[in-house]
Design a protein around this motif. Sequence first.
Motif, mmCIF file in Angstrom:
data_model
loop_
_atom_site.group_PDB
_atom_site.id
_atom_site.type_symbol
_atom_site.label_atom_id
_atom_site.label_comp_id
_atom_site.label_asym_id
_atom_site.label_seq_id
_atom_site.Cartn_x
_atom_site.Cartn_y
_atom_site.Cartn_z
ATOM 1 N N SER A 22 15.363 -4.884 6.522
ATOM 2 C CA SER A 22 16.374 -5.061 5.310
ATOM 3 C C SER A 22 17.145 -3.625 5.149
ATOM 4 N N VAL A 23 18.206 -3.705 4.339
ATOM 5 C CA VAL A 23 19.169 -2.335 4.017
ATOM 6 C C VAL A 23 19.958 -2.973 2.879
ATOM 7 N N TYR A 44 20.895 -5.921 10.654
ATOM 8 C CA TYR A 44 19.797 -5.895 9.786
ATOM 9 C C TYR A 44 19.553 -7.404 9.677
ATOM 10 N N THR A 52 18.742 -8.101 2.836
ATOM 11 C CA THR A 52 19.322 -7.021 1.836
ATOM 12 C C THR A 52 18.302 -7.386 0.588
#
Length: 116
Positions: free
Chosen positions: A76-77, A91, A94
Amino acid sequence: MVNQQGKVISIEGVNNNRTIEAKGGEIVRIEGADNKVVIRGNVSKLIIEGKGNTVTGNDITTVTIEGADNMVNIGSVETVQIEGVKNHVHYKSTKNKTGQVKVSTEGADNMVMKVK
């Protein structure tokens, strides 16, 4: 228990293979070339300055890359900032309410991509 919030973990040099056991909230800084880093646990920020570094991790709030040919694979980012060429961030999710990662890139052939 020691509070790790804001603690900086630095890796400098060339061809290092490192596994970082994060407690949560740390800042990981990688300076150099061709380093392979695995981050276990969640960190607040990943900073890469250099070329050919590969980072695998879980949740990283912010990824900042300055350089070339760096590859980041994370769970996750929220925010990705890239300056350079041929840097890739992959990724899975989010936490941003919009469902989109905030991305700013400067340079050529940089990619920020959601993967399954």
